[in-house]
Write a protein that holds these residues in place. Structure first.
Motif, mmCIF file in Angstrom:
data_model
loop_
_atom_site.group_PDB
_atom_site.id
_atom_site.type_symbol
_atom_site.label_atom_id
_atom_site.label_comp_id
_atom_site.label_asym_id
_atom_site.label_seq_id
_atom_site.Cartn_x
_atom_site.Cartn_y
_atom_site.Cartn_z
ATOM 1 N N HIS A 126 0.814 -1.215 0.000
ATOM 2 C CA HIS A 126 0.000 0.000 0.000
ATOM 3 C C HIS A 126 0.853 1.272 0.000
ATOM 4 C CE1 HIS A 126 -3.273 -2.745 0.851
ATOM 5 N NE2 HIS A 126 -2.614 -3.170 1.933
ATOM 6 N N GLN A 127 2.043 1.172 -0.533
ATOM 7 C CA GLN A 127 2.906 2.337 -0.656
ATOM 8 C C GLN A 127 2.651 3.022 -1.984
ATOM 9 O OE1 GLN A 127 7.060 1.467 -0.204
ATOM 10 N NE2 GLN A 127 7.727 3.487 -0.907
ATOM 11 N N GLU A 128 2.676 4.336 -1.991
ATOM 12 C CA GLU A 128 2.423 5.081 -3.215
ATOM 13 C C GLU A 128 3.698 5.122 -4.047
ATOM 14 O OE1 GLU A 128 -0.425 8.794 -3.884
ATOM 15 O OE2 GLU A 128 1.552 9.392 -3.147
ATOM 16 N N VAL A 129 3.613 4.693 -5.308
ATOM 17 C CA VAL A 129 4.762 4.643 -6.208
ATOM 18 C C VAL A 129 4.338 5.200 -7.557
ATOM 19 C CG1 VAL A 129 5.854 2.685 -5.050
ATOM 20 C CG2 VAL A 129 4.212 2.286 -6.897
ATOM 21 N N ASP A 130 5.344 5.549 -8.379
ATOM 22 C CA ASP A 130 5.059 5.961 -9.747
ATOM 23 C C ASP A 130 4.736 4.747 -10.605
ATOM 24 O OD1 ASP A 130 5.476 8.561 -9.116
ATOM 25 O OD2 ASP A 130 7.579 8.590 -9.738
ATOM 26 N N MET A 131 3.871 4.995 -11.604
ATOM 27 C CA MET A 131 3.437 3.883 -12.451
ATOM 28 C C MET A 131 4.614 3.261 -13.202
ATOM 29 S SD MET A 131 0.657 2.336 -12.950
ATOM 30 C CE MET A 131 -0.525 1.572 -14.029
ATOM 31 N N SER A 132 5.549 4.078 -13.667
ATOM 32 C CA SER A 132 6.686 3.556 -14.418
ATOM 33 C C SER A 132 7.660 2.799 -13.530
ATOM 34 C CB SER A 132 7.417 4.700 -15.123
ATOM 35 O OG SER A 132 7.907 5.627 -14.164
ATOM 36 N N LYS A 133 7.602 3.021 -12.225
ATOM 37 C CA LYS A 133 8.519 2.358 -11.305
ATOM 38 C C LYS A 133 7.843 1.213 -10.549
ATOM 39 C CE LYS A 133 11.192 6.571 -10.548
ATOM 40 N NZ LYS A 133 11.696 7.542 -9.550
ATOM 41 N N LEU A 134 6.615 0.881 -10.938
ATOM 42 C CA LEU A 134 5.910 -0.185 -10.229
ATOM 43 C C LEU A 134 6.628 -1.526 -10.390
ATOM 44 C CD1 LEU A 134 3.463 -1.188 -8.623
ATOM 45 C CD2 LEU A 134 2.254 -1.451 -10.797
ATOM 46 N N GLN A 135 7.088 -1.819 -11.632
ATOM 47 C CA GLN A 135 7.774 -3.091 -11.862
ATOM 48 C C GLN A 135 9.032 -3.184 -11.006
ATOM 49 O OE1 GLN A 135 8.999 -3.666 -15.892
ATOM 50 N NE2 GLN A 135 9.796 -5.715 -15.547
ATOM 51 N N GLN A 136 9.807 -2.114 -10.946
ATOM 52 C CA GLN A 136 11.013 -2.112 -10.118
ATOM 53 C C GLN A 136 10.678 -2.293 -8.645
ATOM 54 O OE1 GLN A 136 13.301 1.444 -10.587
ATOM 55 N NE2 GLN A 136 14.799 0.897 -9.003
ATOM 56 N N HIS A 137 9.609 -1.639 -8.202
ATOM 57 C CA HIS A 137 9.194 -1.763 -6.804
ATOM 58 C C HIS A 137 8.766 -3.200 -6.473
ATOM 59 C CE1 HIS A 137 7.182 -0.950 -2.993
ATOM 60 N NE2 HIS A 137 6.093 -1.538 -3.490
#
Length: 705
Positions: free
Chosen positions: A638-649
């Motif tokens: 439930h952490q807020e992340v950028d859409m382009s960095k979701l895969q990395q996260h």
């Protein structure tokens, strides 16, 4: 008859040996000429007027009144004051003259001047010309005192250097501005308003025979940061009268008079050490001596004040008020009670020693003052502790809230602060105790959230029941439908469930409890308006009527059922809509479905395009136009992340839980491909969801296919 004693006669021999010249000169002069008196002239200072004192007239008897006057009781301050009268007068009458003169030789000119103003006998004694030697001895007792100028006698010189009132307005305040060339003390106000400027206008008013002969004195004074040169109308009037009415018949006499005045002015300048070479220099002996005297006196007064303060603090320490005195002298955080500090300073900071009688007079007042200050201080300290606890509770809840699933409604910070269990912790816990709000939240928060969530969902269902639409939504699952669009009547924004639980307008409410409202006002004034710390309430929400037909049309175009389609299913379908009304020049305005409910597009002629070719072209243009990334929430942490960095996260944080088959960047995949790993942040308005995802692009123009 004067008093004589054997002890005084024995002392007189030693005294006469020490001051034989002075005493002989003074005693002989008094014997021959008698005691003389002096009168003080308002224009020229003090004029010595001599006359023989052959004894005064008999004292008149006071008339007895017929009315009875109540006499003060024995031992009162009035009686003691009456008994003290006449002691200085008896000093001049009864004490042998050689003893009086010996006493006078140990004083300074200021003391002699003040003694002369106490009684007629002392005035007549001290102002006689035969005692001029006593004044010289008294002047010699003052270290570093400049010599007396020739144009002033001893009492006049003593008046100039020791008196502290203005010669113009006779103000009794501390007038330390001495104009040495004018032989006068003039306050700063009178310098500006009374003394004329020494300029051409002033010189043109003088007789032409000597206006340019440099005989009129002038003085340089500072007004703020500017220096000005002033003159004296008194000196100008006197010189004009001497030049006009005195026997100056021949030009030689007039020339001699002018030379004499020039010589007098030169002597004045030499005495004040302000020659033409250093006219603007203030390093004169007179000014230095006067400033040194004032500095020394200030040191003496400060020492007296410190000694008095130390004595008072010691006495207050015995009464148990020493700690409170230290608090009152800090003042820092208690500036709202400055009046108490000023009253305390008025009593304590005095330049005189503390006597037993003085302590008795100020003891009760000081204790009452310190008691009031303690009460006020504890009130302020309590308020500071309460506010700090509110902040600590808010921060602890925000840390827990940041790790929660936002797809489920969460209480607002105002709901937590006004909850009884947490409000009692803040206000009922003693001030000196610390509260671990993280532990208290872990203990009470789950039960509070379940209870709060059930109550707020019921209130939201009541909003739906009040709408004029056909069948009402009676169960919680119906709130997740895409057709369940709520609207804020204040900001006119549309939202889906559970976005309304994070909408700012829903927090701008007062606490229904008066006690809680008053306590929140202590924490933050206008907490419900500016700070948005009020409890959540749906009073500004209504079920949107104008958005429903548009939403039903969009859902049907996706081959979905409007009565069962949820908002997540609509995100997966992700229809592309063309606004025919806003299109021009053979180009169509294409937008994603959340943008329809902003900028009044729902009123326009819309065309829904579900072709994959149009979607790919729109995504391609979006990536070129907008380089920013939309923040979304990870479905696992439930952490807020950028859409382009979701895969990395997902790879770095949840590699054990999530396995991605393709390394393709996320922005090239459709939204529904990995829907189980993320969700749109419900804290953002519905109009900004897709705009934020595609770099805040509100509208996209795609070539017609």
């Amino acid at each position: 008859m004067s008093r004589r004693s054997l002890r005084i006669q024995v002392k007189a021999t030693a005294i006469q040996k020490q001051h034989t010249p002075v005493l002989k000169e003074s005693s002989s002069a008094i014997t021959e000429a008698g005691r003389k008196r002096v009168r003080e002239s308002t224009s020229e200072g003090l004029e010595l007027v001599e006359h023989e004192e052959k004894g005064g007239p008999p004292r008149k008897k006071s008339r007895k009144g017929t009315s009875k006057i109540t006499q003060p009781s024995r031992g009162t301050s009035v009686e003691r004051f009456k008994n003290a009268r006449g002691k200085l007068e008896r000093l001049a009458k009864d004490v042998p003259l050689d003893v009086v003169l010996e006493i006078f030789c140990h004083l300074d000119p200021g003391d002699l001047l003040r003694l002369a103003r106490t009684s007629k006998d002392l005035r007549g004694l001290l102002m006689s010309k035969s005692l001029e030697a006593i004044w010289r001895v008294a002047r010699a007792n003052v270290k570093g005192l400049p010599p007396r100028p020739n144009d002033l006698n001893e009492p006049q010189y003593a008046r100039l250097i020791y008196d502290a009132y203005c010669y113009v307005c006779n103000h009794k305040g501390r007038c330390e501005n001495v104009l040495w060339r004018f032989r006068a003390r003039v306050c700063k106000n009178c310098v500006i308003t009374v003394l004329p400027l020494y300029n051409d206008e002033y010189l043109n008013k003088q007789p032409p025979e000597y206006r340019n002969s440099d005989i009129l004195p002038s003085e340089v004074v500072w007004v703020g940061n500017t220096s000005i040169t002033v003159a004296s109308n008194k000196w100008a009037t006197r010189y004009k009268a001497e030049y006009t009415y005195e026997a100056l018949e021949t030009p030689a006499d007039r020339e001699q008079w002018i030379r004499q005045k020039q010589k007098d002015l030169q002597e004045i300048r030499e005495h004040s050490h302000l020659s033409h070479r250093n006219f603007f220099s203030f390093r004169c002996v007179c000014r230095k001596w006067n400033q040194n005297r004032l500095d020394q006196r200030a040191i003496e007064l400060n020492n007296l004040c410190d000694h008095r303060k130390t004595d008072i603090l010691a006495r207050l320490g015995k009464l148990g008020w020493r700690e409170e005195v230290e608090h009152i002298e800090k003042r820092g955080m208690y500036r709202t009670h400055e009046q108490i500090y000023f009253e305390y300073a008025r009593i304590v900071n005095q330049s005189r020693n503390l006597t037993e009688e003085g302590w008795v007079n100020i003891k009760d007042e000081l204790v009452e003052l310190l008691s009031n200050h303690r009460t006020a201080r504890l009130e302020i300290e309590t308020v500071h502790v309460i506010r700090a606890r509110y902040v600590q509770l808010s921060q602890a809840y925000q840390r827990i809230n940041s790790k929660s699933d936002f797809r489920e409604p969460l209480p607002a910070i105002g709901d937590i602060l006004t909850a009884n269990v947490f409000e009692n912790l803040i206000w009922d816990t003693p001030v000196e105790e610390q509260v671990d709000f993280s532990a208290k939240l872990s203990e009470h928060l789950p039960h509070f959230i379940d209870k709060w969530r059930l109550a707020q969902i019921q209130e939201l269902l009541m909003v739906v029941q009040k709408s004029k639409r056909g069948p009402t939504l009676l169960v919680e699952s119906d709130l997740y439908l895409a057709t369940s669009i709520f609207e804020c009547i204040q900001c006119k924004k549309a939202m889906h469930y559970p976005q309304m639980f994070y909408h700012r307008c829903c927090f701008r409410n007062k606490c229904p409890s008066k006690i809680s409202h008053k306590r929140m006002e202590t924490f933050q004034s206008h907490y419900y308006d500016f700070h948005e710390y009020g409890p959540w309430t749906p009073r500004t929400l209504v079920l949107s009527d104008h958005c429903l037909p548009v939403m039903q049309t969009i859902i049907k175009s996706c081959s979905l059922d409007p009565t069962t389609t949820t908002i997540q299913e609509l995100y997966s379908a992700n229809p592309l809509i063309q606004c025919v009304t806003c299109s021009f020049d053979q180009k169509s305005l294409c937008l994603w479905w959340p943008i329809v409910f902003s900028r009044d597009h729902w009123k326009h002629d819309l065309k829904i395009n579900m072709s994959k070719k149009s979607k790919k072209a729109a995504k391609r243009i979006l990536r070129k136009i907008d380089g920013r990334n939309d923040p979304i929430c990870c479905a696992h942490c439930h952490q807020e992340v950028d859409m382009s960095k979701l895969q990395q996260h997902l790879v770095e944080s949840h590699i054990d839980t999530v396995i991605l088959d393709s390394p393709t960047p996320l922005h090239t995949s459709d939204l529904g491909d990995i829907q189980e790993h993320w969700y749109f942040n419900p804290r953002r308005p519905i109009q900004s969801l897709y705009r934020q995802f595609y770099s805040s692009a509100l509208s996209l123009r795609v070539a017609s296919q």
